[in-house]
Design an enzyme around this catalytic site. Structure first.
Site, PDB file in Angstrom:
ATOM      1  N   ARG A   1      46.426  69.568  55.050  1.00 45.59           N
ATOM      2  CA  ARG A   1      46.984  70.037  56.310  1.00 45.59           C
ATOM      3  C   ARG A   1      46.971  71.564  56.399  1.00 45.59           C
ATOM      4  O   ARG A   1      47.281  72.243  55.414  1.00 45.59           O
ATOM      5  CB  ARG A   1      48.429  69.573  56.449  1.00 45.59           C
ATOM      6  CG  ARG A   1      48.510  68.162  56.929  1.00 45.59           C
ATOM      7  CD  ARG A   1      49.905  67.829  57.366  1.00 45.59           C
ATOM      8  NE  ARG A   1      49.905  66.482  57.899  1.00 45.59           N
ATOM      9  CZ  ARG A   1      50.967  65.729  58.008  1.00 45.59           C
ATOM     10  NH1 ARG A   1      52.146  66.201  57.630  1.00 45.59           N
ATOM     11  NH2 ARG A   1      50.891  64.523  58.518  1.00 45.59           N
TER      12      ARG A   1
ATOM     13  N   GLU B   1      40.675  62.279  56.476  1.00 44.83           N
ATOM     14  CA  GLU B   1      40.783  61.031  57.235  1.00 44.83           C
ATOM     15  C   GLU B   1      39.892  59.942  56.635  1.00 44.83           C
ATOM     16  O   GLU B   1      40.274  58.783  56.590  1.00 44.83           O
ATOM     17  CB  GLU B   1      40.439  61.258  58.712  1.00 44.83           C
ATOM     18  CG  GLU B   1      41.504  62.036  59.471  1.00 44.83           C
ATOM     19  CD  GLU B   1      42.875  61.362  59.458  1.00 44.83           C
ATOM     20  OE1 GLU B   1      42.950  60.146  59.251  1.00 44.83           O
ATOM     21  OE2 GLU B   1      43.884  62.073  59.630  1.00 44.83           O
TER      22      GLU B   1
ATOM     23  N   LEU C   1      38.202  54.132  45.478  1.00 46.65           N
ATOM     24  CA  LEU C   1      38.828  54.234  46.802  1.00 46.65           C
ATOM     25  C   LEU C   1      38.449  53.075  47.714  1.00 46.65           C
ATOM     26  O   LEU C   1      38.807  53.084  48.878  1.00 46.65           O
ATOM     27  CB  LEU C   1      38.419  55.548  47.479  1.00 46.65           C
ATOM     28  CG  LEU C   1      39.409  56.701  47.399  1.00 46.65           C
ATOM     29  CD1 LEU C   1      38.971  57.838  48.309  1.00 46.65           C
ATOM     30  CD2 LEU C   1      40.822  56.282  47.753  1.00 46.65           C
TER      31      LEU C   1
ATOM     32  N   TYR D   1      35.724  50.587  49.685  1.00 45.13           N
ATOM     33  CA  TYR D   1      34.381  50.210  50.120  1.00 45.13           C
ATOM     34  C   TYR D   1      33.390  51.360  49.974  1.00 45.13           C
ATOM     35  O   TYR D   1      33.604  52.435  50.513  1.00 45.13           O
ATOM     36  CB  TYR D   1      34.423  49.730  51.565  1.00 45.13           C
ATOM     37  CG  TYR D   1      35.246  48.490  51.708  1.00 45.13           C
ATOM     38  CD1 TYR D   1      34.758  47.288  51.216  1.00 45.13           C
ATOM     39  CD2 TYR D   1      36.506  48.527  52.270  1.00 45.13           C
ATOM     40  CE1 TYR D   1      35.518  46.142  51.298  1.00 45.13           C
ATOM     41  CE2 TYR D   1      37.270  47.386  52.354  1.00 45.13           C
ATOM     42  CZ  TYR D   1      36.769  46.193  51.870  1.00 45.13           C
ATOM     43  OH  TYR D   1      37.524  45.066  51.950  1.00 45.13           O
TER      44      TYR D   1
ATOM     45  N   TYR E   1      39.292  55.347  65.327  1.00 47.25           N
ATOM     46  CA  TYR E   1      40.479  56.016  64.792  1.00 47.25           C
ATOM     47  C   TYR E   1      40.136  57.417  64.280  1.00 47.25           C
ATOM     48  O   TYR E   1      40.777  58.407  64.622  1.00 47.25           O
ATOM     49  CB  TYR E   1      41.116  55.193  63.657  1.00 47.25           C
ATOM     50  CG  TYR E   1      42.077  56.050  62.892  1.00 47.25           C
ATOM     51  CD1 TYR E   1      43.330  56.337  63.422  1.00 47.25           C
ATOM     52  CD2 TYR E   1      41.710  56.656  61.688  1.00 47.25           C
ATOM     53  CE1 TYR E   1      44.198  57.197  62.760  1.00 47.25           C
ATOM     54  CE2 TYR E   1      42.567  57.513  61.029  1.00 47.25           C
ATOM     55  CZ  TYR E   1      43.807  57.777  61.574  1.00 47.25           C
ATOM     56  OH  TYR E   1      44.652  58.640  60.936  1.00 47.25           O
TER      57      TYR E   1
ATOM     58  N   ASP F   1      46.317  54.278  63.656  1.00 40.34           N
ATOM     59  CA  ASP F   1      46.085  53.625  62.369  1.00 40.34           C
ATOM     60  C   ASP F   1      47.152  52.547  62.182  1.00 40.34           C
ATOM     61  O   ASP F   1      47.928  52.265  63.103  1.00 40.34           O
ATOM     62  CB  ASP F   1      46.088  54.654  61.219  1.00 40.34           C
ATOM     63  CG  ASP F   1      47.445  55.328  61.046  1.00 40.34           C
ATOM     64  OD1 ASP F   1      48.389  54.996  61.812  1.00 40.34           O
ATOM     65  OD2 ASP F   1      47.581  56.170  60.144  1.00 40.34           O
TER      66      ASP F   1
ATOM     67  N   CYS G   1      66.012  53.853  60.756  1.00 40.45           N
ATOM     68  CA  CYS G   1      66.167  54.148  62.188  1.00 40.45           C
ATOM     69  C   CYS G   1      67.153  55.293  62.416  1.00 40.45           C
ATOM     70  O   CYS G   1      67.024  56.047  63.387  1.00 40.45           O
ATOM     71  CB  CYS G   1      66.622  52.896  62.942  1.00 40.45           C
ATOM     72  SG  CYS G   1      65.441  51.535  62.783  1.00 40.45           S
TER      73      CYS G   1
HETATM   74 FE1  SF4 Z   1      60.840  52.456  63.658  1.00 40.43          FE
HETATM   75 FE2  SF4 Z   1      63.501  52.345  63.743  1.00 40.43          FE
HETATM   76 FE3  SF4 Z   1      62.180  54.479  64.625  1.00 40.43          FE
HETATM   77 FE4  SF4 Z   1      62.115  52.200  65.968  1.00 40.43          FE
HETATM   78  S1  SF4 Z   1      63.896  53.484  65.598  1.00 40.43           S
HETATM   79  S2  SF4 Z   1      60.387  53.535  65.549  1.00 40.43           S
HETATM   80  S3  SF4 Z   1      62.088  50.710  64.294  1.00 40.43           S
HETATM   81  S4  SF4 Z   1      62.280  53.729  62.501  1.00 40.43           S
END
Ligand code: SF4
Length: 369
Positions: free
Chosen positions: A35, A51, A94, A96, A133, A151, A210
């Site tokens: 990066r 990539e 890696l 294929y 991609y 991806d 989340c």
């Molecule tokens: Fe994934 Fe949870 Fe974020 Fe929704 S809120 S994109 S389920 S980590």
């Protein structure tokens, strides 16, 4: 996010989601060797190379390969000038090997253009080994085009954002449409990399975090209370089994016989131990015909197991001391050179198995002579 409507219709909502995601990325971005540092221009060669190396593997697994490639071949012209065998060897492990061949062919195509990569998705896709991609990823990351690479990680995120009820394989066009709708006109490359980082570190396949996710306010899977239940799984199909046999003819000085696989097909152009075809019925009685030389072959205990995408393989290994010449299309490989000889993973395993087994050269039954 409320299915496709919100992804396609509400620009403001999209802009808020993108802005939140980019703010998150400023503090949480992964530091990866390929990066560009924040504020510096990305090198298209490093973007493309990373990539290709990252396809079907993790950043952690790809990192040493990337380092070895840029040390050996710092520019795309250097890579184009390298012998194909050296590139295939550097790629070994890696996956294929047609990808290694395409990598080399692509480097040559770019070199023939004066070392300049095309900047739009359509022209990038015309390059060897560059699919939808990779073209979108290079266009977005290297050239800041409004492109939307999808991806596996990004597909999972989008399937969760929309709480798609169909498995990913059956929702490709919905997911691609959602990705295009979300791609911002500016900083599409940063946004794509932010989604890649969310997929790798936050929206993981199991136990998505989340609580730290910038997409949470728009995420239907989160609202469902069971984010891990998305993407929905397709019914698993049993993987067919194949079997074969390989032959390890070894000399007193530690060399053994090998050959190169054909340039097309599975594990194309990699080096292998001579052996039978891999079939559902296994080598059967005809396996003796596949022995490269007449010798006192004995079957070593155990077998080498490998799982490929479309089948699983069990290889029996036969060993024999042999001091004659190498037959047509075969050559000698020294044991200590196995790492650089261009063997695939399964063949490295077979060679290791053979070396272990052949050490007990006086045990076991003579099966073929
Ligand atoms: Fe994934 Fe949870 Fe974020 Fe929704 S809120 S994109 S389920 S980590």
């Amino acid at each position: 996010m409320d299915r496709h409507l919100s992804l396609t219709g509400l620009e403001e909502k999209r802009d808020a989601l993108v802005a939140r995601t980019l703010r998150w990325w400023v503090r949480a971005r992964r530091s990866l060797a390929w990066r560009a540092a924040p504020g510096t221009a990305p090198d298209p060669y490093r973007v493309w190379l990373s990539e290709v190396l990252l396809q079907q593997t993790t950043a952690q697994a790809a990192a040493p390969y990337f380092q070895a490639f840029v040390e050996a071949w710092p520019t795309v012209e250097d890579l184009a000038a390298a012998p194909l065998e050296a590139v295939i060897s550097a790629f070994a492990g890696l996956g294929y090997y047609s990808r290694a061949r395409n990598l080399h062919a692509c480097a040559r195509a770019i070199s023939a253009r004066g070392g300049r990569f095309p900047t739009d998705e359509a022209s990038l896709r015309a390059l060897p080994g560059v699919g939808a991609y990779t073209a979108a990823a290079i266009a977005a990351i290297a050239f800041d085009r409004q492109a939307a690479p999808v991806d596996g990680n990004i597909a999972r995120i989008l399937a969760r954002l929309m709480a798609l009820e169909t498995p990913i394989a059956a929702s490709r066009s919905t997911i691609a449409g959602a990705a295009r709708s979300l791609a911002p006109p500016a900083r599409a490359g940063d946004f794509a990399q932010a989604l890649m980082d969310i997929g790798a570190t936050v929206c993981r396949p199991q136990k998505p975090d989340c609580g730290s996710c910038p997409l949470k306010p728009d995420c239907a899977a989160f609202r469902s209370g069971a984010p891990e239940a998305f993407p929905r799984k397709a019914a698993a199909r049993p993987r067919p089994r194949r079997a074969g046999a390989v032959f390890f003819a070894h000399r007193g000085d530690g060399a053994f016989l090998a050959r190169r696989r054909p340039p097309k097909g599975l594990l194309a152009s990699t080096v292998e131990l001579p052996g039978t075809a891999w079939t559902g019925d296994g080598p059967g009685a005809a396996f003796a015909d596949a022995a490269p030389v007449a010798a006192r072959w004995r079957r070593l205990p155990g077998a080498v197991e490998q799982v490929f995408t479309h089948f699983s393989l069990s290889l029996s290994v036969y060993a024999a001391p042999y001091e004659g010449g190498a037959p047509d299309r075969h050559f000698w490989v020294m044991r200590e050179a196995v790492g650089e000889a261009g063997f695939s993973n399964v063949m490295r395993k077979a060679v290791a198995h053979a070396i272990r087994g052949a050490a007990f050269r006086h045990g076991g039954d003579v099966i073929v002579s």
